[in-house]
Design an enzyme around this catalytic site. Structure first.
Site, short mmCIF file in Angstrom:
data_model
loop_
_atom_site.label_atom_id
_atom_site.label_comp_id
_atom_site.label_asym_id
_atom_site.label_seq_id
_atom_site.Cartn_x
_atom_site.Cartn_y
_atom_site.Cartn_z
N LYS A 1 70.63 81.50 20.33
CA LYS A 1 71.73 80.57 20.63
C LYS A 1 72.97 80.84 19.78
O LYS A 1 74.10 80.75 20.26
CB LYS A 1 71.26 79.13 20.40
CG LYS A 1 70.39 78.55 21.50
CD LYS A 1 70.09 77.08 21.20
CE LYS A 1 69.48 76.33 22.37
NZ LYS A 1 68.40 76.98 23.08
N GLU B 1 75.51 71.17 16.01
CA GLU B 1 76.53 70.85 17.01
C GLU B 1 76.84 69.35 16.98
O GLU B 1 76.01 68.54 16.60
CB GLU B 1 76.03 71.20 18.42
CG GLU B 1 75.80 72.67 18.66
CD GLU B 1 75.33 72.95 20.09
OE1 GLU B 1 74.88 72.01 20.77
OE2 GLU B 1 75.40 74.12 20.51
N HIS C 1 62.70 67.75 28.73
CA HIS C 1 63.34 69.06 28.85
C HIS C 1 62.71 69.94 29.92
O HIS C 1 62.99 71.13 29.98
CB HIS C 1 63.35 69.80 27.51
CG HIS C 1 64.00 69.01 26.44
ND1 HIS C 1 65.33 68.67 26.45
CD2 HIS C 1 63.48 68.41 25.34
CE1 HIS C 1 65.61 67.93 25.40
NE2 HIS C 1 64.51 67.75 24.70
N ARG D 1 67.57 85.28 34.03
CA ARG D 1 66.48 85.44 35.02
C ARG D 1 66.87 84.69 36.28
O ARG D 1 67.87 83.97 36.29
CB ARG D 1 65.19 84.84 34.45
CG ARG D 1 65.31 83.32 34.28
CD ARG D 1 64.06 82.67 33.75
NE ARG D 1 64.19 81.22 33.73
CZ ARG D 1 64.68 80.52 32.71
NH1 ARG D 1 65.06 81.15 31.63
NH2 ARG D 1 64.80 79.21 32.77
#
Ligand code: MV4
Length: 651
Positions: free
Chosen positions: A116, A200, A235, A292
């Protein structure tokens, strides 16, 4: 053109890829673990190679075995699907080194997007909006603390190699930061072998909006519009749709441009997805890039009329993109749900198992079902328990949703667990229907939110009772036809009793609650009473009922329901079932003999009826088996504990 394609995956995506590859004239090779030897994707392929035992680490994640299978079968290309090795840069590299085509992005692009912090650095350099925060190399607590204070609380800690919410921590004030950093690093180290964190600003009331992109080897990149995947449970995406509700053409253009810039920044090739967080103020921020083909790609295929696997195969073979941006148009709306073998009433734990009965809705042009199983197959306990993806298309969002709800209501499945009622609740929930559900919506639901309504309960019980009464009538009539005196009043299934009421009684159990159901035969069926309440006659749109040992599965009442047919004496009978014999629970008269020696019966079948204390007591088969011997006959008076019959129970 690729002549032979090996699909390094299983389940619905393997079947889906094979469908396109076959349509393009390719020969297909399936790989399978020992647990999948009879799986649908193996049956559909032209060739199949066993690559190892059930454990994914020794089979579907076994690069060497997969490459060996490609070599052995002469496959020129390998499609990884999603999950397993689809985003494994080393595998992508190894496929290339073996002289084969990897149907996916360059290994370097997979690597770049795999972390990330690195992905954010690349996006920031390409002027793709990123969430304000810190993603530097200095991971000291002092630096992380200083950066968190600069960002302003609440902040979100994320593991650099994390994904799907793993390793995420919301920190609401400075005093909690040190402990959160420590625990997030510990979790990241053990889960990913790397404890780098990024910080963040925590954005609230966000939507998950992702852009589908494709890029070829000739420098072209396009987007095929956005998908909204905000309905996630822990999630895991549950409902996905395209286009995103409430999206303006201007915002779509801006997000599309950002997604293309992102693809170009990493030198992308093939199918990819740029995930953004969309804030209420219509600002959007890069979250991550998936290198993907996504599970939810069909909703974008339906609104653009394209086959993304065909695009992947052509691009992997060096062809240019099939369409330029100006030639890609958006029409209609598509919604997908993921039908899982899980039990929403048991904390959504996987509920794999053999599929005893499976019936999809009739084929319709606006309905697409992607599945890797058929009736008689097993939803494996070794892998992701997906049963199918069900996708509906409509000219409008409302049409697409209505079509999907109608289709889900018609799905019949027995054997494994399933989440149909949960899915139907989400699709009819006000925030979703209005297009305002954000990423916190699903996790904010309580199990009560998708419990059966009273009207659904009544509908389910009535359908089960009508089915059961009719089945008993049919059995009675069949016995009568077989018996020596077919016109005997005992053979009369109408429920007629000499001087007695024609009412039939059932005890049904639905979600652990017992109900007394009475039925009175009428010309057009049974008039029902449930716990004393008169029930409306059945309408034309009747629920479907499927029988399994001891249970009735009712479909069409807002999702499947399982009803147990219970008789007080069934408990007594099964309690008195010692070995394989039955004893009369009390003195009385045999008023019905429903079976003959040698007859096969299944749990819940009425065997004989004992009239005692002015009531009828049904002696039912507590399990499947065969009637070995009848010790009593019609009209016989019996004492308590008299042996009534012997039954050989099914092994
Ligand atoms: C966020 C966020 C709020 N603020 N980042 C969840 C897993 C990964 N996709 C990133 N996620 C989030 N990142 C900031 N700065 C909220 C989430 C989030 C979320 C995002 C998309 C879909 C569902 C979600 C559920 C919970 C949290």
């Amino acid at each position: 053109m690729i002549k032979k394609l090996l699909i390094a995956n299983r389940g619905e995506i393997a079947c889906r890829i094979m469908r396109t590859a076959t349509a393009m004239g390719m020969s297909t090779v399936a790989v399978y673990s020992e647990a999948d030897a009879r799986a649908l994707h193996v049956r559909k392929a032209d060739e199949a190679v066993c690559i190892g035992p059930a454990a994914a680490a020794e089979s579907y994640l076994n690069s060497a075995a997969i490459l060996d299978a490609a070599k052995k079968t002469g496959a020129e290309a390998i499609h990884p699907g999603y999950g397993f090795l689809a985003e494994n840069a080393d595998f992508a590299e190894a496929v290339g080194k073996a002289g084969l085509i990897f149907v996916g992005p360059p290994a370097q692009a997979i690597r770049s997007m795999g972390a990330k912090d690195n992905a954010k650095a690349i996006m920031a350099a390409a002027n793709v909006p990123i969430v304000p925060g810190y993603y530097g190399a200095d991971q000291s607590v002092s630096r992380l603390t200083e950066e968190a204070k600069n960002i302003g609380f609440p902040v979100l800690l994320k593991a650099a190699l994390g994904g799907g919410g793993k390793g995420m921590r919301i920190v609401r004030k400075a005093g909690e930061l040190a402990a959160a950093i420590d625990s997030a690093k510990r979790e990241a180290r053990s889960a990913f072998g790397d404890d780098r964190l990024l910080i963040e600003r925590y954005l609230t009331d966000t939507r998950h909006v992702e852009l589908q992109i494709f890029a070829d080897r000739h420098g072209h990149a396009v987007h095929l519009f956005e998908r909204d995947c905000s309905l996630q449970r822990r999630h895991q995406k549950v409902v996905e749709e395209a286009p995103a509700p409430g999206m303006s053409p201007e915002l779509r253009r801006k997000m599309g441009a950002a997604a293309i810039a992102a693809a170009q920044a990493v030198g992308y090739e093939g199918a990819g997805t740029i995930e953004f967080l969309l804030a209420p103020d219509r600002q959007f921020y890069f979250m991550e890039m998936n290198t993907r083909l996504q599970v939810e790609h069909p909703v974008s295929e339906l609104i653009t009329g394209q086959d993304f696997v065909e695009w992947q195969l052509r691009i992997a073979d060096g062809e240019p993109l099939p369409l330029a941006q100006s030639e890609i148009s958006l029409r209609g709306h598509a919604v997908e749900v993921r039908l899982y073998a899980e039990d929403p009433d048991n904390n959504f734990l996987p509920a794999p198992g053999a599929i005893a009965h499976l019936k999809w809705p009739d084929d319709e042009p606006c309905l697409r079902i992607e599945t890797g199983v058929e009736a008689g197959d097993v939803v494996s306990p070794h892998y992701d328990p997906m049963i199918a993806k069900v996708i509906s298309y409509g000219e409008t969002r409302g049409e697409a949703i209505a079509g999907l709800v109608g289709a889900l209501n018609k799905i019949e499945i027995t054997g494994p667990g399933q989440n149909l009622r949960f899915l139907m609740h989400l699709l009819t929930a006000k925030p979703f229907v209005e297009g305002t559900a954000n990423t916190a919506f699903v996790d904010g639901l309580t199990p009560e939110a998708f419990a059966l309504s009273e009207a659904q309960r009544t509908q389910i019980l009535a359908a089960a009772a009508r089915y059961r009464f009719a089945a008993d009538d049919d059995l009675q009539a069949a016995q009568a036809r077989k018996s020596a005196d077919p016109h005997s009043p005992w053979a009369d299934a109408s429920g007629w009793r000499l001087g007695g009421s024609q009412r039939r009684r059932l005890q049904l159990i639905l979600e652990k609650v017992a109900y007394q159901v009475f039925g009175s035969p009428e010309p057009d069926g049974y008039a029902l009473e449930i716990d004393g309440r008169k029930i409306e006659p059945a309408g034309t749109d009747r629920p479907q009922v499927v029988k399994s040992p001891g249970h009735l599965h009712v479909f069409g009442c807002g999702g499947p329901a399982v009803v147990e047919v219970y008789d007080p004496l069934q408990a007594a009978a099964s309690a008195s079932l010692s070995g394989s014999s039955f004893a009369a629970p009390m003195p009385g008269k045999i008023t019905v003999v429903n079976v003959v020696a040698g007859q096969q019966v299944i749990a819940g079948d009425v065997l004989v009826v004992l009239e005692a204390m002015k009531m009828e007591h049904a002696i039912v088969a507590p399990v499947d088996g065969v009637v070995e011997q009848l010790f009593v006959s019609l009209d016989e008076q019996v004492e308590e504990a008299t042996e009534l019959l012997a039954m050989e129970t099914a092994k």
